[in-house]
Design a protein around this motif. Structure first.
Motif, mmCIF file in Angstrom:
data_model
loop_
_atom_site.group_PDB
_atom_site.id
_atom_site.type_symbol
_atom_site.label_atom_id
_atom_site.label_comp_id
_atom_site.label_asym_id
_atom_site.label_seq_id
_atom_site.Cartn_x
_atom_site.Cartn_y
_atom_site.Cartn_z
ATOM 1 N N LEU A 36 -15.909 40.086 -0.517
ATOM 2 C CA LEU A 36 -15.287 38.818 -0.909
ATOM 3 C C LEU A 36 -15.208 38.668 -2.422
ATOM 4 N N THR A 37 -16.237 39.130 -3.135
ATOM 5 C CA THR A 37 -16.330 38.857 -4.572
ATOM 6 C C THR A 37 -15.895 40.008 -5.462
ATOM 7 N N PHE A 38 -15.941 41.241 -4.974
ATOM 8 C CA PHE A 38 -15.648 42.459 -5.755
ATOM 9 C C PHE A 38 -16.633 42.676 -6.900
ATOM 10 N N ASP A 39 -17.778 42.049 -6.854
ATOM 11 C CA ASP A 39 -18.720 42.142 -7.964
ATOM 12 C C ASP A 39 -20.145 42.206 -7.409
ATOM 13 N N GLU A 40 -20.913 43.212 -7.851
ATOM 14 C CA GLU A 40 -22.271 43.389 -7.335
ATOM 15 C C GLU A 40 -23.163 42.188 -7.620
ATOM 16 N N ASP A 41 -23.136 41.702 -8.849
ATOM 17 C CA ASP A 41 -23.997 40.568 -9.212
ATOM 18 C C ASP A 41 -23.601 39.299 -8.467
ATOM 19 N N ASP A 42 -22.287 39.050 -8.372
ATOM 20 C CA ASP A 42 -21.832 37.868 -7.627
ATOM 21 C C ASP A 42 -22.199 37.974 -6.155
ATOM 22 N N ALA A 43 -22.094 39.178 -5.614
ATOM 23 C CA ALA A 43 -22.450 39.378 -4.203
ATOM 24 C C ALA A 43 -23.940 39.127 -3.986
ATOM 25 N N LYS A 44 -24.762 39.635 -4.883
ATOM 26 C CA LYS A 44 -26.212 39.403 -4.773
ATOM 27 C C LYS A 44 -26.543 37.919 -4.888
ATOM 28 N N ASP A 45 -25.886 37.237 -5.819
ATOM 29 C CA ASP A 45 -26.100 35.789 -5.976
ATOM 30 C C ASP A 45 -25.685 35.035 -4.717
#
Length: 199
Positions: A36-45
Motif C-alpha cells: 500500500l505504501t511502497f515504503d519500508e518505514d511507512d509500512a513498519k509505522d
C-alpha cells in the motif's frame, strides 16, 4: 455501541490473544502495508499503528474468529485515514535540500519527476510487482487480499467495508487492468496473448 459486543478480557487473556492470534499475522500485515505504501518505514509505522490499535480495542475482538481479517481491516482503515490526512496537507519543501542540490555539481542531471516509479524500480525489479504497484490503491488492495492473501469475498467485504458485489466487480476490473498491463511482458516471455477464450 456498535453491533460488536464488547467483552471484558483479563490482562492475561489480552496478552494470550495478542500473542496467539494477532502476532502470527505480522509478516502478512507488513507485506500488505508495504504494497500500500511502497515504503519500508511507512509500512513498519502502519503495522505498528495497527497492532497498537488492535491491543487498545481488543475487547471488540471475538476470540476464535478471523483475527487476520480483523487486523487487515484496522490496517486498511489506518492507511486510508493517513492518506486522507496527508492529501489535505500542503506539500512540504525542504529548502535546504533544494539549495544544496542547486549548488552542487549535479545541477545538469535530469531526474525523473515520478518519484514513486523511481522508488518502485529500485525496490521491486520484477514486472508483475511493478504492474501491481501501478494499479490504483482500490484495485491493488483487492488483488492483494484475494490473490496474495487468500481472503474470501465475504472477508474482503468486511475488511473493505463494501458490499460483496462491489468486491467481485472491483476484483474483476483489477484483474483485467493487471492483465492489460502485463500483456507485453507475457508476449516477451513467449505467451500468445491474442487467443480469445472459446465458448
Amino acid at each position: 455501541m456498535s453491533e460488536v459486543q464488547r467483552r471484558k478480557y483479563s490482562q492475561e487473556e489480552k496478552t494470550a490473544i495478542f500473542d496467539g492470534e494477532f502476532m502470527p499475522h505480522i509478516d502478512s500485515m507488513y507485506n500488505f502495508a508495504f504494497r500500500l505504501t511502497f515504503d519500508e518505514d511507512d509500512a513498519k509505522d502502519l503495522v505498528q499503528d495497527t497492532y497498537m490499535k488492535a491491543f487498545r480495542f481488543i475487547n471488540s475482538f471475538e476470540q476464535g474468529t478471523n483475527a487476520k481479517a480483523w487486523l487487515f481491516r484496522i490496517l486498511k482503515n489506518s492507511f486510508i485515514n493517513e492518506y486522507r490526512k496527508k492529501s489535505k496537507q500542503p506539500t512540504k519543501v525542504d529548502y535546504q535540500e533544494v539549495e544544496t542540490f542547486y549548488n552542487s555539481d549535479d545541477v545538469d542531471y535530469q531526474s525523473t519527476s515520478d518519484l514513486r516509479a523511481e522508488s518502485v524500480k529500485d525496490m521491486l525489479g520484477d514486472e508483475i510487482s511493478n504492474a501491481l504497484n501501478a494499479l490504483a490503491v482500490d484495485f491493488r488492495t483487492v488483488i492483494i487480499l484475494a490473490d496474495l492473501e487468500g481472503f474470501t469475498y465475504e472477508e474482503m467485504a468486511k475488511i473493505l467495508d463494501i458490499p460483496i458485489g462491489t468486491v467481485r466487480s472491483r476484483l474483476h476490473r483489477a484483474r483485467n487492468l493487471l492483465k492489460e498491463q502485463l500483456k507485453g511482458y507475457a508476449q516477451s516471455m513467449g505467451y500468445n496473448t491474442d487467443v480469445e477464450e472459446e465458448d
